[in-house]
Design an enzyme around this catalytic site. Sequence first.
Site, PDB file in Angstrom:
ATOM      1  N   LYS A 126      53.773  27.159  35.336  1.00 37.48           N
ATOM      2  CA  LYS A 126      52.822  28.095  35.960  1.00 37.48           C
ATOM      3  C   LYS A 126      53.551  29.284  36.593  1.00 37.48           C
ATOM      4  O   LYS A 126      54.767  29.372  36.538  1.00 37.48           O
ATOM      5  CB  LYS A 126      51.940  27.343  36.953  1.00 37.48           C
TER       6      LYS A 126
HETATM    7  C1  LIG Z   1      47.815  23.522  34.408  1.00 40.10           C
HETATM    8  C2  LIG Z   1      46.350  23.533  34.631  1.00 40.10           C
HETATM    9  C3  LIG Z   1      45.722  22.611  35.501  1.00 40.10           C
HETATM   10  C4  LIG Z   1      46.422  21.425  36.066  1.00 40.10           C
HETATM   11  O1  LIG Z   1      47.471  21.733  36.893  1.00 40.10           O
HETATM   12  P1  LIG Z   1      48.425  20.548  37.425  1.00 40.10           P
HETATM   13  O2  LIG Z   1      49.130  21.163  38.589  1.00 40.10           O
HETATM   14  O3  LIG Z   1      49.349  20.198  36.294  1.00 40.10           O
HETATM   15  O4  LIG Z   1      47.554  19.418  37.813  1.00 40.10           O
HETATM   16  C5  LIG Z   1      44.382  22.768  35.765  1.00 40.10           C
HETATM   17  N1  LIG Z   1      43.667  23.749  35.205  1.00 40.10           N
HETATM   18  C6  LIG Z   1      44.227  24.632  34.346  1.00 40.10           C
HETATM   19  C7  LIG Z   1      43.365  25.718  33.775  1.00 40.10           C
HETATM   20  C8  LIG Z   1      45.576  24.539  34.020  1.00 40.10           C
HETATM   21  O5  LIG Z   1      46.113  25.395  33.131  1.00 40.10           O
END
Ligand SMILES: *Cc1c(COP(=O)(O)O)cnc(C)c1O
Length: 388
Positions: A186
């Site tokens: 992210k």
């Molecule tokens: C990555 C992602 C999540 C989940 O994030 P985590 O921190 O891995 O739980 C939720 N929603 C979207 C749209 C994502 O891309």
Amino acid sequence: METKTQTIPFHVADLGEEEAQAAADVVRSGWLTMGPKTVEFEREFASYIGAKHAIGVNSCTAALHIALEAIGLSQGDEVLVPTTTFTATAEVVVYFKAIPVLVDVDPTTLCIDPIDAERRITSKTRAIIPVHFAGQPCDMDKIQELAARHHLEIIEDAAHSLPASYRGTPVGAISKLTAFSFYATKTMTTGEGGMVTTNDDDLAARMKIMRLHGIGRDAWKRYSSEGSWYYEVLSAGFKYNLTDIQSAIGLVQLTKCTQMRNRREEIALKYNEIFSQCGLLQTPIVLDDRESAWHLYVLRLNLDRLTIGRAEVIERLKQQGIGTSVHFIPLHMHPYYRDSYGYSAEALPVATAEYQRSISLPIYPGMSPDQVTYVTEQVLSIVGSARR
Ligand SMILES: *Cc1c(COP(=O)(O)O)cnc(C)c1O
């Protein structure tokens, strides 16, 4: 001119000595789990966003879960979720034996389509989870208006959109509840991690209790010198707390967050400049009233003008050393959602069609201008040789 093959992974996190040092300092301090660093990270994060509270958790999935718990989601309730998202957005609804109602997306932004969302509202609809796809905020005015008319709660999935803003307001300070992700890929990372922001004191208090076993306030202090042995369990909570190692890394990443976003925007604008000249490609559009975090660069192929499909383009890019991804295989096309709720591809036509022609290209601060140029050259060469 023949360019030498390069290796460009789909994603590389922007991590350096400073993060390593911050993590090492926590290890040396002897206090590894949630503690003073997490408190500091929450304070800095809330201030960065301009929200009253930020509650650290171990993932965005956990953040969405405790946010839905805080609004009192119950068995049988329905929650509107875009089909173009990661499964986490919808699976948290299933945790409550509630029903994720999949909604089609807007063909321009690939964000939830408020008109299609309204069509799917029933007397059981409790909430909507807009996902700011690729980092671009959803049409929040329309979503807020819709939510007000039908008495729905809004929980924003901001896993892609740190930092981003809608009509001048940062994502995280728009709705009652917003969930962020610090997963490895992210826009900023703590390896695993997440945060919920809210301006509501009661919701914040509930989420702070639920992220650590349902134990009353400041439970983490109970092993510190200022803590006491006495505590009370107020609810059957979860083990979702963020550690001080993660928070120390997060504090460093947060100081670079705006700068990393600006570098991604430069790459996106370069891609747009080159690809918009090619009739075989459709570049992403960010609407005038919002700023994207540019978490993803989703290029769309004009398949009717090409002799090869999306999978072949991905394969050929891979042969040239370029990593790509696809965001997302719509939820209604996965066996679980398809079979459990009986969705067909035709019921969500925009998401189905756009998925077939989408490719996410590398976009991260560590990419050199040469690497960006190499990606553009390879993409143009592959689609150019497959012109119909
Ligand atoms: C990555 C992602 C999540 C989940 O994030 P985590 O921190 O891995 O739980 C939720 N929603 C979207 C749209 C994502 O891309």
